[in-house]
Design a protein around this motif. Structure first.
Motif, mmCIF file in Angstrom:
data_model
loop_
_atom_site.group_PDB
_atom_site.id
_atom_site.type_symbol
_atom_site.label_atom_id
_atom_site.label_comp_id
_atom_site.label_asym_id
_atom_site.label_seq_id
_atom_site.Cartn_x
_atom_site.Cartn_y
_atom_site.Cartn_z
ATOM 1 N N MET A 1 0.670 -1.196 0.072
ATOM 2 C CA MET A 1 -0.132 -0.006 0.027
ATOM 3 C C MET A 1 0.799 1.128 -0.036
ATOM 4 S SD MET A 1 -3.306 1.004 2.648
ATOM 5 C CE MET A 1 -2.974 -0.279 3.356
ATOM 6 N N GLY A 2 0.522 2.125 -0.628
ATOM 7 C CA GLY A 2 1.209 3.611 -0.626
ATOM 8 C C GLY A 2 0.540 4.480 0.009
ATOM 9 N N TYR A 3 1.135 5.616 0.397
ATOM 10 C CA TYR A 3 0.719 6.818 1.130
ATOM 11 C C TYR A 3 1.430 8.026 0.169
ATOM 12 C CZ TYR A 3 -0.138 10.717 4.207
ATOM 13 O OH TYR A 3 -0.425 11.920 4.883
ATOM 14 N N LEU A 4 0.569 8.596 -0.481
ATOM 15 C CA LEU A 4 1.183 9.917 -1.197
ATOM 16 C C LEU A 4 1.332 11.126 -0.263
ATOM 17 C CD1 LEU A 4 1.539 11.107 -4.093
ATOM 18 C CD2 LEU A 4 -1.016 11.716 -4.148
ATOM 19 N N SER A 5 2.319 11.103 0.075
ATOM 20 C CA SER A 5 2.775 12.327 0.936
ATOM 21 C C SER A 5 2.994 13.923 0.469
ATOM 22 C CB SER A 5 3.950 11.951 1.921
ATOM 23 O OG SER A 5 4.967 11.955 1.150
ATOM 24 N N ALA A 6 3.338 13.711 -0.698
ATOM 25 C CA ALA A 6 3.415 15.157 -1.470
ATOM 26 C C ALA A 6 3.185 15.005 -3.031
ATOM 27 C CB ALA A 6 5.009 15.752 -1.110
ATOM 28 N N GLY A 7 2.918 15.805 -3.768
ATOM 29 C CA GLY A 7 2.721 15.875 -5.050
ATOM 30 C C GLY A 7 1.160 15.597 -5.709
ATOM 31 N N GLU A 8 0.951 15.256 -6.517
ATOM 32 C CA GLU A 8 -0.334 15.151 -7.230
ATOM 33 C C GLU A 8 -0.300 13.948 -8.160
ATOM 34 O OE1 GLU A 8 -2.673 17.982 -9.337
ATOM 35 O OE2 GLU A 8 -3.113 18.606 -7.329
ATOM 36 N N ALA A 9 -1.278 13.148 -8.167
ATOM 37 C CA ALA A 9 -1.414 11.978 -8.993
ATOM 38 C C ALA A 9 -2.738 11.847 -9.470
ATOM 39 C CB ALA A 9 -0.929 10.679 -8.382
ATOM 40 N N ALA B 1 -5.372 0.883 -1.516
ATOM 41 C CA ALA B 1 -6.093 0.109 -0.432
ATOM 42 C C ALA B 1 -7.014 -0.777 -0.496
ATOM 43 C CB ALA B 1 -6.692 1.536 0.391
ATOM 44 N N PRO B 2 -7.729 -0.813 -1.643
ATOM 45 C CA PRO B 2 -8.766 -2.361 -1.876
ATOM 46 C C PRO B 2 -7.977 -3.478 -1.808
ATOM 47 C CG PRO B 2 -9.409 -0.298 -3.140
ATOM 48 C CD PRO B 2 -8.169 0.081 -2.595
ATOM 49 N N ASP C 1 -8.736 -7.295 -0.198
ATOM 50 C CA ASP C 1 -9.033 -8.536 -0.953
ATOM 51 C C ASP C 1 -8.070 -8.926 -1.702
ATOM 52 O OD1 ASP C 1 -8.933 -6.819 -3.240
ATOM 53 O OD2 ASP C 1 -10.921 -6.950 -3.683
ATOM 54 N N GLY C 2 -6.851 -8.496 -1.861
ATOM 55 C CA GLY C 2 -5.750 -9.046 -2.283
ATOM 56 C C GLY C 2 -5.712 -8.936 -3.961
ATOM 57 N N LYS C 3 -6.892 -8.437 -4.660
ATOM 58 C CA LYS C 3 -6.986 -8.240 -5.847
ATOM 59 C C LYS C 3 -6.324 -6.919 -6.604
ATOM 60 C CE LYS C 3 -10.873 -11.235 -6.184
ATOM 61 N NZ LYS C 3 -12.460 -11.270 -6.650
ATOM 62 N N GLY C 4 -5.894 -7.128 -7.572
ATOM 63 C CA GLY C 4 -5.193 -5.853 -8.395
ATOM 64 C C GLY C 4 -6.534 -5.073 -8.867
ATOM 65 N N LEU D 1 4.307 0.955 2.194
ATOM 66 C CA LEU D 1 4.328 0.088 3.246
ATOM 67 C C LEU D 1 3.856 -1.342 3.145
ATOM 68 C CD1 LEU D 1 1.648 2.736 4.951
ATOM 69 C CD2 LEU D 1 4.401 2.547 5.431
ATOM 70 N N PRO D 2 5.217 -2.029 3.345
ATOM 71 C CA PRO D 2 4.869 -3.472 2.766
ATOM 72 C C PRO D 2 3.549 -4.266 3.643
ATOM 73 C CG PRO D 2 7.052 -3.118 3.479
ATOM 74 C CD PRO D 2 6.233 -1.791 3.861
ATOM 75 N N TYR D 3 2.728 -4.883 2.918
ATOM 76 C CA TYR D 3 1.743 -5.676 3.717
ATOM 77 C C TYR D 3 2.327 -6.529 4.795
ATOM 78 C CZ TYR D 3 -1.139 -4.370 -0.335
ATOM 79 O OH TYR D 3 -1.965 -3.755 -1.198
#
Length: 160
Positions: free
Chosen positions: A1-9, A34-35, A39-42, A58-60
């Protein structure tokens, strides 16, 4: 999971025909993927940086190793998933039920800055709405004639 701390996507979705639609922008503070934690799905979506981004991954395995951390992460992932679901409802409703000019105004309203301006090309706006840039040009011209926007090259300003 990723946390966008700065910038814009942006969230980009690609149709079976290969057309790309920009679903939404992620501001700083957004959780990415996050989803999948639930459920483990892409996801069929791609996240593309619009401005330089800083993302904390953040590694699962680390998140799941502590039961309290895992429970809090699941709660946060569920909340993020619900927000994405509500966003999907809004995007679908705006994409399918409103006339194109209203969809354009709606999207510009979501993207506007404090001066009611959006730096955007017709091609980029077309990607947000899943239509041709020619339809966007035609609709922008009509909206300008109706005094609802001021359209300049690469920028649109909403008129209050």
């Amino acid at each position: 999971m990723g946390y966008l701390s700065a910038g814009e996507a942006e969230i980009h979705l690609t149709s079976f025909e290969g057309d790309t639609i920009i679903a939404e922008r992620f501001p700083p503070g957004s959780l990415l993927n996050a989803p999948r934690y639930i459920d483990g799905k892409g996801s069929p979506a791609d996240v593309i940086a619009v401005k330089p981004c800083t993302v904390l991954f953040l590694p699962y395995r680390m998140l799941r190793s502590d039961s309290i951390l895992d429970a809090e992460t699941l709660r946060l992932a569920a909340h993020t998933t619900a927000v994405l679901y509500r966003l999907t409802e809004k995007v679908y409703r705006a994409a399918m039920l409103l006339p194109l000019k209203e969809r354009i105004i709606h999207r510009l309203f979501l993207l506007k800055d404090e001066n009611n301006s959006v730096d955007i090309t017709a091609e980029k706006l077309a990607s947000y709405l899943g239509v041709s840039k020619y339809k966007i040009h035609r609709s922008l011209n009509e909206l300008e004639k109706e005094s609802r926007i001021v359209n300049t090259y690469g920028s649109v300003t909403l008129v209050e």
